[in-house]
Motif scaffolding. Structure first.
Motif, PDB file in Angstrom:
ATOM      1  N   ARG A  37       0.864  -1.186   0.000  1.00  0.00           N
ATOM      2  CA  ARG A  37       0.000   0.000   0.000  1.00  0.00           C
ATOM      3  C   ARG A  37       0.894   1.228   0.000  1.00  0.00           C
ATOM      4  O   ARG A  37       1.808   1.350   0.808  1.00  0.00           O
ATOM      5  CB  ARG A  37      -0.884   0.013   1.243  1.00  0.00           C
ATOM      6  CG  ARG A  37      -1.762   1.251   1.353  1.00  0.00           C
ATOM      7  CD  ARG A  37      -2.587   1.190   2.644  1.00  0.00           C
ATOM      8  NE  ARG A  37      -3.129   2.485   2.981  1.00  0.00           N
ATOM      9  CZ  ARG A  37      -2.515   3.419   3.711  1.00  0.00           C
ATOM     10  NH1 ARG A  37      -1.312   3.211   4.192  1.00  0.00           N
ATOM     11  NH2 ARG A  37      -3.105   4.552   3.974  1.00  0.00           N
ATOM     12  N   TYR A  38       0.607   2.132  -0.935  1.00  0.00           N
ATOM     13  CA  TYR A  38       1.333   3.392  -1.047  1.00  0.00           C
ATOM     14  C   TYR A  38       0.313   4.519  -0.920  1.00  0.00           C
ATOM     15  O   TYR A  38      -0.680   4.539  -1.650  1.00  0.00           O
ATOM     16  CB  TYR A  38       2.040   3.467  -2.403  1.00  0.00           C
ATOM     17  CG  TYR A  38       2.800   4.755  -2.624  1.00  0.00           C
ATOM     18  CD1 TYR A  38       4.121   4.869  -2.213  1.00  0.00           C
ATOM     19  CD2 TYR A  38       2.205   5.852  -3.236  1.00  0.00           C
ATOM     20  CE1 TYR A  38       4.827   6.046  -2.413  1.00  0.00           C
ATOM     21  CE2 TYR A  38       2.897   7.030  -3.435  1.00  0.00           C
ATOM     22  CZ  TYR A  38       4.207   7.121  -3.027  1.00  0.00           C
ATOM     23  OH  TYR A  38       4.902   8.286  -3.218  1.00  0.00           O
ATOM     24  N   ALA A  39       0.538   5.423   0.026  1.00  0.00           N
ATOM     25  CA  ALA A  39      -0.420   6.512   0.258  1.00  0.00           C
ATOM     26  C   ALA A  39       0.303   7.840   0.382  1.00  0.00           C
ATOM     27  O   ALA A  39       1.399   7.922   0.940  1.00  0.00           O
ATOM     28  CB  ALA A  39      -1.220   6.245   1.533  1.00  0.00           C
ATOM     29  N   TYR A  40      -0.336   8.855  -0.159  1.00  0.00           N
ATOM     30  CA  TYR A  40       0.148  10.233  -0.010  1.00  0.00           C
ATOM     31  C   TYR A  40      -1.073  11.067   0.331  1.00  0.00           C
ATOM     32  O   TYR A  40      -1.950  11.267  -0.508  1.00  0.00           O
ATOM     33  CB  TYR A  40       0.788  10.708  -1.306  1.00  0.00           C
ATOM     34  CG  TYR A  40       1.767  11.870  -1.139  1.00  0.00           C
ATOM     35  CD1 TYR A  40       1.398  13.040  -0.490  1.00  0.00           C
ATOM     36  CD2 TYR A  40       3.045  11.787  -1.650  1.00  0.00           C
ATOM     37  CE1 TYR A  40       2.283  14.092  -0.346  1.00  0.00           C
ATOM     38  CE2 TYR A  40       3.944  12.835  -1.526  1.00  0.00           C
ATOM     39  CZ  TYR A  40       3.558  13.984  -0.869  1.00  0.00           C
ATOM     40  OH  TYR A  40       4.441  15.017  -0.731  1.00  0.00           O
ATOM     41  N   ASP A  41      -1.156  11.494   1.582  1.00  0.00           N
ATOM     42  CA  ASP A  41      -2.328  12.177   2.119  1.00  0.00           C
ATOM     43  C   ASP A  41      -3.573  11.323   1.877  1.00  0.00           C
ATOM     44  O   ASP A  41      -3.613  10.188   2.311  1.00  0.00           O
ATOM     45  CB  ASP A  41      -2.452  13.596   1.561  1.00  0.00           C
ATOM     46  CG  ASP A  41      -1.379  14.535   2.137  1.00  0.00           C
ATOM     47  OD1 ASP A  41      -0.881  14.254   3.244  1.00  0.00           O
ATOM     48  OD2 ASP A  41      -1.024  15.519   1.469  1.00  0.00           O
ATOM     49  N   ASP A  42      -4.562  11.840   1.181  1.00  0.00           N
ATOM     50  CA  ASP A  42      -5.823  11.112   1.027  1.00  0.00           C
ATOM     51  C   ASP A  42      -5.876  10.228  -0.220  1.00  0.00           C
ATOM     52  O   ASP A  42      -6.924   9.681  -0.556  1.00  0.00           O
ATOM     53  CB  ASP A  42      -6.994  12.095   1.011  1.00  0.00           C
ATOM     54  CG  ASP A  42      -6.921  13.080  -0.144  1.00  0.00           C
ATOM     55  OD1 ASP A  42      -5.821  13.269  -0.698  1.00  0.00           O
ATOM     56  OD2 ASP A  42      -7.960  13.669  -0.488  1.00  0.00           O
ATOM     57  N   ARG A  43      -4.764  10.065  -0.918  1.00  0.00           N
ATOM     58  CA  ARG A  43      -4.728   9.221  -2.111  1.00  0.00           C
ATOM     59  C   ARG A  43      -3.884   7.990  -1.836  1.00  0.00           C
ATOM     60  O   ARG A  43      -2.877   8.076  -1.140  1.00  0.00           O
ATOM     61  CB  ARG A  43      -4.121   9.984  -3.290  1.00  0.00           C
ATOM     62  CG  ARG A  43      -4.908  11.206  -3.654  1.00  0.00           C
ATOM     63  CD  ARG A  43      -4.166  12.007  -4.688  1.00  0.00           C
ATOM     64  NE  ARG A  43      -5.143  12.644  -5.545  1.00  0.00           N
ATOM     65  CZ  ARG A  43      -4.945  12.965  -6.796  1.00  0.00           C
ATOM     66  NH1 ARG A  43      -3.789  12.724  -7.369  1.00  0.00           N
ATOM     67  NH2 ARG A  43      -5.898  13.522  -7.491  1.00  0.00           N
ATOM     68  N   GLU A  44      -4.278   6.861  -2.411  1.00  0.00           N
ATOM     69  CA  GLU A  44      -3.517   5.637  -2.205  1.00  0.00           C
ATOM     70  C   GLU A  44      -3.790   4.633  -3.317  1.00  0.00           C
ATOM     71  O   GLU A  44      -4.758   4.756  -4.062  1.00  0.00           O
ATOM     72  CB  GLU A  44      -3.844   4.996  -0.860  1.00  0.00           C
ATOM     73  CG  GLU A  44      -5.228   4.396  -0.775  1.00  0.00           C
ATOM     74  CD  GLU A  44      -5.481   3.702   0.550  1.00  0.00           C
ATOM     75  OE1 GLU A  44      -5.003   4.187   1.602  1.00  0.00           O
ATOM     76  OE2 GLU A  44      -6.158   2.673   0.535  1.00  0.00           O
ATOM     77  N   PHE A  45      -2.914   3.644  -3.399  1.00  0.00           N
ATOM     78  CA  PHE A  45      -3.170   2.485  -4.243  1.00  0.00           C
ATOM     79  C   PHE A  45      -2.576   1.258  -3.575  1.00  0.00           C
ATOM     80  O   PHE A  45      -1.740   1.365  -2.675  1.00  0.00           O
ATOM     81  CB  PHE A  45      -2.640   2.670  -5.670  1.00  0.00           C
ATOM     82  CG  PHE A  45      -1.158   2.441  -5.834  1.00  0.00           C
ATOM     83  CD1 PHE A  45      -0.663   1.194  -6.204  1.00  0.00           C
ATOM     84  CD2 PHE A  45      -0.256   3.476  -5.630  1.00  0.00           C
ATOM     85  CE1 PHE A  45       0.705   0.990  -6.367  1.00  0.00           C
ATOM     86  CE2 PHE A  45       1.110   3.274  -5.798  1.00  0.00           C
ATOM     87  CZ  PHE A  45       1.594   2.026  -6.162  1.00  0.00           C
ATOM     88  N   VAL A  46      -3.035   0.092  -4.016  1.00  0.00           N
ATOM     89  CA  VAL A  46      -2.611  -1.175  -3.442  1.00  0.00           C
ATOM     90  C   VAL A  46      -2.213  -2.126  -4.566  1.00  0.00           C
ATOM     91  O   VAL A  46      -2.875  -2.185  -5.602  1.00  0.00           O
ATOM     92  CB  VAL A  46      -3.747  -1.809  -2.602  1.00  0.00           C
ATOM     93  CG1 VAL A  46      -3.413  -3.231  -2.184  1.00  0.00           C
ATOM     94  CG2 VAL A  46      -4.059  -0.945  -1.385  1.00  0.00           C
ATOM     95  N   LEU A  47      -1.149  -2.875  -4.328  1.00  0.00           N
ATOM     96  CA  LEU A  47      -0.772  -3.996  -5.180  1.00  0.00           C
ATOM     97  C   LEU A  47      -0.820  -5.225  -4.286  1.00  0.00           C
ATOM     98  O   LEU A  47      -0.120  -5.282  -3.269  1.00  0.00           O
ATOM     99  CB  LEU A  47       0.642  -3.826  -5.747  1.00  0.00           C
ATOM    100  CG  LEU A  47       1.184  -5.042  -6.504  1.00  0.00           C
ATOM    101  CD1 LEU A  47       0.569  -5.100  -7.899  1.00  0.00           C
ATOM    102  CD2 LEU A  47       2.690  -5.016  -6.586  1.00  0.00           C
ATOM    103  N   ASP A  48      -1.655  -6.181  -4.647  1.00  0.00           N
ATOM    104  CA  ASP A  48      -1.810  -7.406  -3.868  1.00  0.00           C
ATOM    105  C   ASP A  48      -1.501  -8.587  -4.775  1.00  0.00           C
ATOM    106  O   ASP A  48      -2.290  -8.909  -5.664  1.00  0.00           O
ATOM    107  CB  ASP A  48      -3.229  -7.494  -3.310  1.00  0.00           C
ATOM    108  CG  ASP A  48      -3.402  -8.632  -2.330  1.00  0.00           C
ATOM    109  OD1 ASP A  48      -2.807  -9.707  -2.527  1.00  0.00           O
ATOM    110  OD2 ASP A  48      -4.150  -8.441  -1.354  1.00  0.00           O
ATOM    111  N   THR A  49      -0.357  -9.232  -4.551  1.00  0.00           N
ATOM    112  CA  THR A  49       0.042 -10.317  -5.450  1.00  0.00           C
ATOM    113  C   THR A  49      -0.833 -11.557  -5.281  1.00  0.00           C
ATOM    114  O   THR A  49      -0.973 -12.332  -6.224  1.00  0.00           O
ATOM    115  CB  THR A  49       1.525 -10.699  -5.276  1.00  0.00           C
ATOM    116  OG1 THR A  49       1.749 -11.182  -3.958  1.00  0.00           O
ATOM    117  CG2 THR A  49       2.424  -9.512  -5.578  1.00  0.00           C
TER     118      THR A  49
END
Length: 184
Positions: free
Chosen positions: A134-146
């Protein structure tokens, strides 16, 4: 180490050596709190209370290939140098969590570095391990789940050329979108 991503790689490689088959990596910048938090959690063999106490000592290591273990002491020093901290939580047979907090805007904070290459390398070259990133910057994020990705791919390995290229592109595109012209 010259960037936080390399510290993350070092800790995650410790998780691999500890027999983990699931590793969570969380990188979150919060400009309101002025923090950059990094967490690496695994379900490996864990450590005893004594090992946890000694883990930040550069002259302690469980490895037999060398007599010093500088990864965690350097990671802690880097975090402390920005007014942050490093904490290790572990239980034998259950796994380990390493959490580092950095002062986001502190002049001595090393750059995050090429976190996408770190995650890509871990995911593509450790096929038997599931990674949740999980990578987040303030209120934005994305997830990579293998684990999810492997289910969708139906057995096609992550090191397959098209799949690994997709993973690289996915990481780069989503980080750029989350950062929205900001850098860590």
């Amino acid at each position: 180490m010259t960037e936080i991503a390399l510290n993350i790689l070092d800790v995650a490689e410790n998780s691999v050596r500890a027999g983990a088959d699931y590793i969570e990596i969380d990188v979150a910048a919060d400009t309101q709190k002025d923090t950059l938090e990094v967490s690496i959690r695994d379900n490996g063999c864990g450590m005893s209370e004594e090992q946890v106490r000694k883990a930040k000592d550069p002259f302690f290591t469980t490895r037999t290939t060398r007599r010093v273990g500088l990864g965690l002491p350097f990671f802690e020093q880097a975090a402390n140098g920005t007014g942050g901290s490093l904490k290790i939580i572990s239980r034998e047979g259950e796994g380990t969590t390493v959490k580092a907090v950095f002062g986001l805007s502190h002049i001595d904070r090393m750059p995050l570095g090429d976190i996408n290459s770190t995650i890509y390398t871990l995911a593509v070259f450790n096929e038997g391990i599931d990674f949740h990133y999980r990578y987040a910057y303030d209120d934005r994020e994305f997830v990579l789940d293998t684990k999810e990705m492997k289910q969708i791919l139906g057995g096609l390995p992550l090191h397959n050329a098209e799949v690994s290229e997709f993973i690289r592109d996915y990481l780069d595109a989503n980080q750029a979108e989350v950062n929205d012209r900001r850098t860590l």
